[in-house]
Design an enzyme around this catalytic site. Structure first.
Site, mmCIF file in Angstrom:
data_model
loop_
_atom_site.group_PDB
_atom_site.id
_atom_site.type_symbol
_atom_site.label_atom_id
_atom_site.label_comp_id
_atom_site.label_asym_id
_atom_site.label_seq_id
_atom_site.Cartn_x
_atom_site.Cartn_y
_atom_site.Cartn_z
ATOM 1 N N HIS A 94 0.830 -1.205 0.000
ATOM 2 C CA HIS A 94 0.000 0.000 0.000
ATOM 3 C C HIS A 94 0.864 1.255 0.000
ATOM 4 C CE1 HIS A 94 -3.193 2.794 1.484
ATOM 5 N NE2 HIS A 94 -2.166 3.312 2.151
ATOM 6 N N GLU A 95 1.870 1.283 0.868
ATOM 7 C CA GLU A 95 2.712 2.482 0.966
ATOM 8 C C GLU A 95 3.532 2.690 -0.309
ATOM 9 O OE1 GLU A 95 2.252 4.585 3.226
ATOM 10 O OE2 GLU A 95 1.016 3.352 4.539
ATOM 11 N N GLU A 153 -5.943 6.824 -0.984
ATOM 12 C CA GLU A 153 -5.867 5.664 -0.098
ATOM 13 C C GLU A 153 -6.478 4.428 -0.741
ATOM 14 O OE1 GLU A 153 -4.224 5.434 2.794
ATOM 15 O OE2 GLU A 153 -3.544 7.463 2.348
ATOM 16 N N HIS A 183 1.508 4.308 -3.018
ATOM 17 C CA HIS A 183 1.444 5.777 -3.009
ATOM 18 C C HIS A 183 2.569 6.369 -3.856
ATOM 19 C CE1 HIS A 183 -1.782 6.573 -0.225
ATOM 20 N NE2 HIS A 183 -1.227 5.879 0.754
#
Length: 268
Positions: free
Chosen positions: A129-130, A191, A133
């Site tokens: 997920h990070e 997100e 980004h």
């Protein structure tokens, strides 16, 4: 100048910014990117150095190796532009339940997260997920959107005539409207997009994507915010779980193929 004209003016000003520097994210979503990538990388590296100076590294070698292994597996399936870079991965000794990735190829994980991420796949969901980004240039997009919004409001204010109570009230309202109508929804979109990119990355890296939803169930047990979702920068935990589960078919198919070939991740 009427308030309705001001609204139209600000909208047209922001549209002009979008036409100058529009691009697409990895999922095909249109985005505004104004800041040079090299500058964002430099900012990310500087921020990472500051965090390193303020937060101690973990001295737990086993946990550090686990985190490095998970990050290495995620990095191995990135597009060549990112995979070929030298990534710096650090486990910080801090109880907060968090992790981050920054432009400039930096990944930080806090030991507190390992209390909630119960296995390698749940940790991979966070790292994916990070990194998502970074791949989607969300930092650049957020800075660019804030810049475009503030510049449009400032320009509109300067060109809207004499100061007055009505004018001040109108622009205060526009500022609040921009926060809840533009900036926060963009953040929630980021997100959700990072969740989906991370889901794809973890599956390709050989981690069980179904554990991503389990991670957010674990997160829910640590406490929930009373802030309504429309006023928050993040989707609610239930929204994230539903989004992940409804997008699970293809990632799980990818993982199943790797599993049948005995090529899944084995970090711990």
């Amino acid at each position: 100048m009427s308030s309705s004209f001001l609204l139209r003016y600000v909208g047209l000003s922001m549209l002009s910014f979008a036409l100058v520097a529009c691009s697409s994210s990895p999922t095909g979503r249109n985005q505004l990117v104004l800041v040079p990538e090299d500058q964002l990388n430099q900012m990310g590296a500087q921020s990472f150095e500051q965090i390193k100076s303020e937060t101690p590294k973990s001295d737990n070698e086993i946990l550090t190796q686990h985190v490095q292994c998970v990050a290495d597996r995620i990095i191995s399936v990135l597009p060549d532009k990112y995979k070929q870079q030298a990534w710096e991965v650090i486990l910080f000794d801090d109880p907060q339940i968090n992790a981050f990735a920054l432009p400039g190829n930096k990944i930080g994980v806090y030991t507190g997260l390992l209390e909630v991420a119960e296995n390698q796949s749940q940790l991979a969901a966070v790292v994916g997920h990070e990194v998502g980004h970074v791949l989607a240039r969300h930092g650049n997009e957020r800075v660019s959107t804030q810049l475009a919004t503030s510049q449009a409001l400032a320009l509109g204010y300067q060109l809207s005539g004499e100061d007055s109570a009505v004018k001040t009230a109108v622009f205060q309202g526009l500022g609040i409207g921009a926060q809840f109508g533009i900036l926060l929804p963009f953040s929630r979109a980021h997100e959700t997009e990072a969740d989906l990119i991370g889901l794809d990355l973890m599956a390709k890296a050989g981690f069980n994507p179904r554990e991503s939803a389990e991670l957010w169930r674990n997160m829910s047990k640590t406490g929930s915010s009373s802030t309504p979702e429309w006023m928050s920068t993040h989707p609610s935990n239930n929204t994230r779980i539903n989004t992940l589960e409804s997008s699970m078919d293809e990632p799980y198919r990818i993982y199943s193929v790797l599993k049948s070939n005995n090529n899944t991740a084995k970090c711990y």
